[in-house]
Write an enzyme that holds these catalytic residues in place. Structure first.
Site, PDB file in Angstrom:
ATOM      1  CB  SER A   1      -1.603 -46.901 -42.378  1.00  0.00           C
ATOM      2  OG  SER A   1      -2.809 -46.720 -41.619  1.00  0.00           O
ATOM      3  CE  LYS A   2       3.401 -47.809 -36.946  1.00  0.00           C
ATOM      4  NZ  LYS A   2       4.732 -47.049 -35.767  1.00  0.00           N
ATOM      5  NE  ARG A   3      -5.114 -44.251 -41.724  1.00  0.00           N
ATOM      6  CZ  ARG A   3      -6.600 -44.697 -42.343  1.00  0.00           C
ATOM      7  NH1 ARG A   3      -7.598 -44.931 -42.420  1.00  0.00           N
ATOM      8  NH2 ARG A   3      -6.866 -44.075 -44.023  1.00  0.00           N
ATOM      9  CG  HIS A   4      -6.078 -49.249 -41.858  1.00  0.00           C
ATOM     10  ND1 HIS A   4      -5.195 -48.902 -43.151  1.00  0.00           N
ATOM     11  CD2 HIS A   4      -7.615 -48.785 -42.327  1.00  0.00           C
ATOM     12  CE1 HIS A   4      -6.211 -47.780 -43.951  1.00  0.00           C
ATOM     13  NE2 HIS A   4      -7.158 -48.099 -43.799  1.00  0.00           N
ATOM     14  N   GLY A   5      -4.434 -51.009 -37.718  1.00  0.00           N
ATOM     15  CA  GLY A   5      -4.117 -52.105 -36.721  1.00  0.00           C
ATOM     16  C   GLY A   5      -2.185 -52.953 -37.982  1.00  0.00           C
TER      17      GLY A   5
END
Length: 469
Positions: free
Chosen positions: A237-241
């Site tokens: 997801s976005k929090r993983h880049g």
């Protein structure tokens, strides 16, 4: 059989990592067989599809070098053909009009879920001559007996009972076709032989196969790629880049590194880690793709990126580095060739963005010094060494790394001090900070007059420090 693959993104956002890997695998299958790679934009969701998203997808594909042989095709430009085939299925009694209201369908699903059943259309209008109303959708008449069996090129044999599949909607009440129907028609009429896509489409495959058979169309080979997980084992997801691929360009990654990394994110060839695109075309096979999910590893991507910064032609890397400098507003025409900076800095950084950030002093004036470095090295005790090395450097007529190093060595010998007593104050003076490549090659890339002026600035800093002590 001539191989034809496709990448068919929905333009509701950027080209993300998972989509880019699917595109790469599809591209490799086509190129390995001397076939064609088709780009199709599945923009039937008019509310969510946007032109900026389309532009982002095309830009991402071009940056990665995944050139398409046909397309881009747009589904919204093929509505007449979809309607024609929907009407054909109606005439052949392979589809029917469904007048069920939204309220009835919602109540039906609630009751099914209360009974612990899988929500599915109950066929109320399938063979009901009394069904009528002001509004209707068109449903595909799915076979009620037998099974759909296909040999997934990654996962092996997969079977679905037709009793598990309900009569899906192929045209909405406003007449617009739905995703599953458009995909089937396009894959058929564009001659797609191999469909490579994410595992989230596995449940769509039996439905699409049944529609293909109803249209008397050939069934392509299917290969469903597993999802990508973050470093923590959770869905990317976005929090993983997990951002658009162009963010990797923005963050200083080379497309060769991203392509190499994406290829290895679920596929392998022995213990080999480094692959050129040409090698990938030669070696890639769908049967070697892992069935299990793959975990994104930023450290591995960084390692690959540094490898390509060091091994690709310096001119090629310099072109990408210039883009980074442009984003910083740095005019690189005022200093050394960017190829020289690549040679100096590639071993010291993981990305081109970092390289540009630590190399600004080659092109911009040094107007202040890093606080920590100045506090440690620009002390009154450094005044004499700096004045002496300034004089030695000013006398040089041959401004090369060798002559610069000789001047520094000679100054240290004349003063009877270690190299550190001269080198570190000189480094801070010339670059503004305490870290740089070897001092001789660093200064050689700077104009001599600039170096002398920066030493003067450092001496003024020391004098001010003495005055305020």
């Amino acid at each position: 059989m001539s191989v034809v693959t496709r990448f068919a993104p929905s333009p509701t956002g950027y080209l993300h990592v998972g989509g880019a890997r699917t595109a790469l695998y599809s591209w490799l299958v086509a190129k390995a067989q001397g076939g064609e790679f088709v780009l199709r934009i599945e923009d039937t969701d008019r509310e969510r599809s946007t032109q900026p998203a389309i532009d982002a997808i095309l830009e991402g594909m071009e940056w990665l070098g995944l050139n398409w042989d046909r397309g881009p095709y747009y589904q919204t430009k093929r509505f007449d053909r979809y309607k024609e085939l929907v009407d054909q299925l109606l005439e052949e009694d392979k589809a029917y009009k469904c007048y069920c209201s939204t309220e009835r369908l919602e109540k039906m699903r609630e009751e099914q879920m209360e009974r612990g059943e899988k929500p599915r259309y109950d066929g109320h209008c399938r063979d009901n001559p009394n069904a009528s109303g002001d509004s209707y959708v068109i449903r595909f008449r799915n076979p009620q007996e037998g099974s759909v069996i296909f040999d997934d090129l990654i996962r092996g044999r997969i079977e679905f009972s037709n009793q598990e599949l309900d009569d899906l909607i192929i045209a909405r009440s406003d007449g617009t076709p739905t995703y599953n129907f458009c995909v089937v028609v396009d894959d058929w009429e564009m001659g797609i032989t191999h469909v490579v896509r994410g595992e989230d489409h596995i449940n769509n495959t039996p439905r699409q196969i049944n529609i293909l058979k109803a249209l008397n169309a050939p069934v392509p080979y299917y290969a469903h790629v597993s999802m990508i997980l973050g470093d923590d084992g959770k869905k990317l997801s976005k929090r993983h880049g997990a951002v658009g691929v162009m963010h990797y360009r923005d963050d200083g990654y080379l497309p060769e590194a991203v392509i190499n990394y994406l290829a290895r994110l679920g596929w392998s060839h022995g213990d080999q880690e480094i692959f050129s695109k040409e090698e990938l075309v030669k070696l890639f096979k769908l049967e070697d793709v892992n069935k299990a999910a793959s975990a994104f590893n930023t450290e591995k991507l960084n390692w690959l990126n540094q490898h390509y910064m060091k091994t690709l032609p310096a001119e090629q890397v310099a072109d990408a580095l210039k883009w980074q400098f442009d984003q910083l507003g740095v005019d690189t025409s005022t200093g050394p060739a960017l190829t020289a900076i690549v040679g100096l800095q590639a071993d010291r950084v993981k990305t081109l963005k970092e390289m540009a950030a630590i190399s600004r002093y080659f092109y911009e004036p040094v107007t202040e010094f890093e606080e920590k470095a100045a506090k440690k090295h620009l002390r009154p005790v450094a005044k004499e060494p700096l004045e002496a090395v300034k004089a030695s450097l000013s006398d040089l007529t041959d401004w090369t790394a060798e002559s610069i190093q000789a001047a520094i060595n000679g100054t240290a010998e004349a003063l009877g001090v270690g190299m550190g007593k001269i080198g570190m104050p000189l480094r801070v003076a010339a670059t503004g900070g305490g870290n740089s490549p070897s001092l001789d090659v660093t200064l050689a890339q700077l104009d001599k007059q600039k170096v002398v002026e920066r030493i003067d600035l450092a001496l003024a800093f020391i004098a001010e420090r003495e005055a305020s002590a």
